[in-house]
Design a protein around this motif. Sequence first.
Motif, PDB file in Angstrom:
ATOM      1  N   VAL A 247      39.338  19.603  40.990  1.00  0.00           N
ATOM      2  CA  VAL A 247      38.503  20.929  41.104  1.00  0.00           C
ATOM      3  C   VAL A 247      39.219  21.980  40.849  1.00  0.00           C
ATOM      4  CG1 VAL A 247      36.986  22.062  42.455  1.00  0.00           C
ATOM      5  CG2 VAL A 247      36.867  19.580  42.796  1.00  0.00           C
ATOM      6  N   ILE A 248      39.092  22.478  39.413  1.00  0.00           N
ATOM      7  CA  ILE A 248      39.600  23.553  39.211  1.00  0.00           C
ATOM      8  C   ILE A 248      38.898  24.955  39.709  1.00  0.00           C
ATOM      9  CG2 ILE A 248      40.921  25.244  37.350  1.00  0.00           C
ATOM     10  CD1 ILE A 248      40.573  22.214  35.726  1.00  0.00           C
ATOM     11  N   ASN A 249      39.710  25.431  40.752  1.00  0.00           N
ATOM     12  CA  ASN A 249      39.002  26.770  41.392  1.00  0.00           C
ATOM     13  C   ASN A 249      39.629  28.012  40.908  1.00  0.00           C
ATOM     14  OD1 ASN A 249      37.149  27.796  43.245  1.00  0.00           O
ATOM     15  ND2 ASN A 249      38.537  27.794  44.964  1.00  0.00           N
ATOM     16  N   LYS A 250      39.040  29.318  41.242  1.00  0.00           N
ATOM     17  CA  LYS A 250      39.089  30.568  41.095  1.00  0.00           C
ATOM     18  C   LYS A 250      39.785  30.871  39.664  1.00  0.00           C
ATOM     19  CE  LYS A 250      41.032  31.090  45.771  1.00  0.00           C
ATOM     20  NZ  LYS A 250      42.517  31.390  46.651  1.00  0.00           N
ATOM     21  N   VAL A 251      38.754  30.399  38.771  1.00  0.00           N
ATOM     22  CA  VAL A 251      38.870  30.447  37.299  1.00  0.00           C
ATOM     23  C   VAL A 251      38.281  31.907  36.988  1.00  0.00           C
ATOM     24  CG1 VAL A 251      38.303  29.923  34.799  1.00  0.00           C
ATOM     25  CG2 VAL A 251      38.785  28.348  36.606  1.00  0.00           C
ATOM     26  N   THR A 252      39.096  32.876  36.305  1.00  0.00           N
ATOM     27  CA  THR A 252      38.708  34.104  35.800  1.00  0.00           C
ATOM     28  C   THR A 252      37.638  34.131  35.032  1.00  0.00           C
ATOM     29  OG1 THR A 252      40.955  34.998  35.925  1.00  0.00           O
ATOM     30  CG2 THR A 252      39.501  36.392  34.782  1.00  0.00           C
ATOM     31  N   ASP A 258      32.005  43.342  24.274  1.00  0.00           N
ATOM     32  CA  ASP A 258      32.098  44.862  24.085  1.00  0.00           C
ATOM     33  C   ASP A 258      33.127  45.437  25.034  1.00  0.00           C
ATOM     34  OD1 ASP A 258      30.628  44.649  26.152  1.00  0.00           O
ATOM     35  OD2 ASP A 258      28.972  45.917  25.574  1.00  0.00           O
ATOM     36  N   GLU A 259      33.892  45.013  25.972  1.00  0.00           N
ATOM     37  CA  GLU A 259      34.582  45.461  26.801  1.00  0.00           C
ATOM     38  C   GLU A 259      36.051  45.555  26.146  1.00  0.00           C
ATOM     39  OE1 GLU A 259      34.452  43.617  30.926  1.00  0.00           O
ATOM     40  OE2 GLU A 259      32.393  43.539  30.645  1.00  0.00           O
ATOM     41  N   GLY A 264      39.303  45.213  30.124  1.00  0.00           N
ATOM     42  CA  GLY A 264      38.608  43.972  29.308  1.00  0.00           C
ATOM     43  C   GLY A 264      39.795  43.438  28.572  1.00  0.00           C
ATOM     44  N   THR A 265      41.044  43.967  27.921  1.00  0.00           N
ATOM     45  CA  THR A 265      42.077  43.567  27.426  1.00  0.00           C
ATOM     46  C   THR A 265      42.715  42.281  28.260  1.00  0.00           C
ATOM     47  OG1 THR A 265      42.267  45.299  25.836  1.00  0.00           O
ATOM     48  CG2 THR A 265      44.234  43.824  26.205  1.00  0.00           C
ATOM     49  N   TYR A 266      43.106  43.166  29.497  1.00  0.00           N
ATOM     50  CA  TYR A 266      43.878  42.124  30.756  1.00  0.00           C
ATOM     51  C   TYR A 266      43.097  40.857  31.086  1.00  0.00           C
ATOM     52  CZ  TYR A 266      45.120  40.546  35.321  1.00  0.00           C
ATOM     53  OH  TYR A 266      45.581  39.850  36.220  1.00  0.00           O
TER      54      TYR A 266
END
Length: 322
Positions: A247-252, A258-259, A264-266
């Motif tokens: 289980v892969i958790n805490k994915v961004t 448009d951000e 948004g770049t980060y």
Amino acid sequence: MRKFVFFGGKGGVGKTTVSSAYSLKCARSGLRTLVVSTDPAHSTSDVFDQQFDDDPRSVDGIENLWAMEIDPETEVENHLMEIKRSLGDHVSAGLVNAIDRQVEMAHQTPGAHESALFDRFIDVMRNSDDYDRVVFDTSPTGGTLRLLSLPEFLEGWIDRLLHKRRRSIDLFEKAAIGDREPRRVAEGDPIIARLQERKENFEFAGEVLRNDAAFFLVLNPDELSIRETGRAVEELTESGLPVSGLVINKVTPEPDEDETGRGGTYLRDRCRTERERIEHIRESFDEPVVAIIESRVSEVKGTLLEEVADELNVEVEAAAAE
């Protein structure tokens, strides 16, 4: 799906969230489900906004779901007192203090928590007839692996102790009675009885873990978590306990197109790195990825817990066992 389901992994990856979500998924499917936390952080109470302790307690507002939290420190203390009491019954008064000191020292060594939890762990499995599914939210990987590998190691260790105890009694009898008929002291020896009881417990646990348990590992898309998960898979497999899934958790979450500002770049760069790591996980591990769970802004409980439960592609029986 087997009756006992374990979710393990390094500290902080979200085992409590995942194990609680899977427990909810099982309960919603009609399975009488018990979620057991052996993690000292005891976050299960936070997830369900309800205090739990060492005895199973029904989760408010959720049918078919119970929860309990095992306190490792309490189990260590109980384990210590039980050993002292048991040994004190079989030795002379002059040896009691010396034994107490040795036992105290032993419980300060690495592995003491795993040893103490092991008896409680077996007790939960032995007394699980009221439940169709028992879900374990385990402590961080190292402790979990030592705990799960105990049966195989301890079965052989107890066999050697039994052999030595029987041999010492045999030599004692021969020295004491000479050529006369032995008194068969070994048949009523309390230490042999105690060792035999322990051996049966270890055999029970080993058989359950090998034949009626499934193991899942929770990880985050970062290099440290991936490496530790790789080691955990190897150790569990070597112990005859293959991992059923990851289980892969805490994915961004991906930012909107448009951000384009600094944030948004980060996020876009972070997401790109995480996606590469997720692909690496899929390619490097034989075990299937059963869920990719994105990070939430707030604590995962209530409706958010139900969302995570829906994202878990882990098998659940359609109805409670007859």
